[in-house]
Scaffold this motif. Structure first.
Motif, PDB file in Angstrom:
ATOM      1  N   THR A   9       1.000  -1.176   0.106  1.00  0.00           N
ATOM      2  CA  THR A   9       0.015   0.109   0.031  1.00  0.00           C
ATOM      3  C   THR A   9       0.897   1.148  -0.147  1.00  0.00           C
ATOM      4  O   THR A   9       2.122   1.356   0.432  1.00  0.00           O
ATOM      5  CB  THR A   9      -0.843  -0.188   1.212  1.00  0.00           C
ATOM      6  N   ALA A  10       0.213   2.346  -0.401  1.00  0.00           N
ATOM      7  CA  ALA A  10       0.894   3.592  -0.505  1.00  0.00           C
ATOM      8  C   ALA A  10       1.414   4.036   1.031  1.00  0.00           C
ATOM      9  O   ALA A  10       2.406   4.565   1.351  1.00  0.00           O
ATOM     10  CB  ALA A  10       0.092   4.616  -0.734  1.00  0.00           C
ATOM     11  N   THR A  29       4.718   8.058  -4.414  1.00  0.00           N
ATOM     12  CA  THR A  29       4.376   6.791  -3.581  1.00  0.00           C
ATOM     13  C   THR A  29       3.489   5.898  -4.016  1.00  0.00           C
ATOM     14  O   THR A  29       3.773   4.685  -3.945  1.00  0.00           O
ATOM     15  CB  THR A  29       3.872   7.443  -2.256  1.00  0.00           C
ATOM     16  N   ASP A  30       2.666   6.120  -4.944  1.00  0.00           N
ATOM     17  CA  ASP A  30       1.531   5.568  -5.522  1.00  0.00           C
ATOM     18  C   ASP A  30       2.386   4.565  -6.474  1.00  0.00           C
ATOM     19  O   ASP A  30       2.204   3.446  -6.706  1.00  0.00           O
ATOM     20  CB  ASP A  30       0.598   6.289  -6.233  1.00  0.00           C
ATOM     21  N   GLU A  31       3.141   5.290  -7.238  1.00  0.00           N
ATOM     22  CA  GLU A  31       3.948   4.267  -8.223  1.00  0.00           C
ATOM     23  C   GLU A  31       4.858   3.477  -7.534  1.00  0.00           C
ATOM     24  O   GLU A  31       4.940   2.156  -8.230  1.00  0.00           O
ATOM     25  CB  GLU A  31       4.736   5.214  -9.062  1.00  0.00           C
ATOM     26  N   ASP A  34       2.539   0.549  -6.575  1.00  0.00           N
ATOM     27  CA  ASP A  34       2.341  -0.332  -7.484  1.00  0.00           C
ATOM     28  C   ASP A  34       3.651  -1.076  -8.199  1.00  0.00           C
ATOM     29  O   ASP A  34       3.197  -2.428  -8.527  1.00  0.00           O
ATOM     30  CB  ASP A  34       1.799   0.541  -8.787  1.00  0.00           C
TER      31      ASP A  34
END
Length: 74
Positions: A9-10, A29-31, A34
Motif C-alpha cells: 500500500t501507499a 508513493t503510488d507508483e 504499484d
C-alpha cells in the motif's frame, strides 16, 4: 494460517520512506507501491521455492565475528 497479501500500500511505502528520510510525493508513493506490488508475487514464489530446497546455503558466509557488537550476537 491466513494467506499473505502481496499488495503493497501507499501507506506502507510512506512509512518505509520515512524510516530512511526519503521524501516522496503522493504520485511517486503510488507508483512505488504499484511497482512493488507487481514484484511481490514473483518474490513470494521465489521465496517459497527456496524454502523447499533442503541444502540451500548462502553465497557469502562469515567466518569471523570481528566487528559484530555483543547485542547483535544474541
Amino acid at each position: 494460517m491466513t494467506p499473505k497479501t502481496t499488495e503493497i500500500t501507499a501507506d506502507q511505502v510512506t512509512s518505509a520512506a520515512a524510516l530512511v528520510e526519503l521524501p516522496l510525493s503522493g504520485p511517486d508513493t503510488d507508483e512505488v507501491a504499484d511497482l512493488l506490488s507487481s514484484w511481490m508475487p514473483a518474490a513470494a514464489a521465489l521465496s517459497a521455492r527456496m524454502q523447499r530446497i533442503e541444502a540451500l546455503a548462502p553465497i557469502t558466509t562469515f567466518t569471523s565475528l570481528s566487528g559484530v557488537q555483543n547485542e547483535e550476537m544474541s
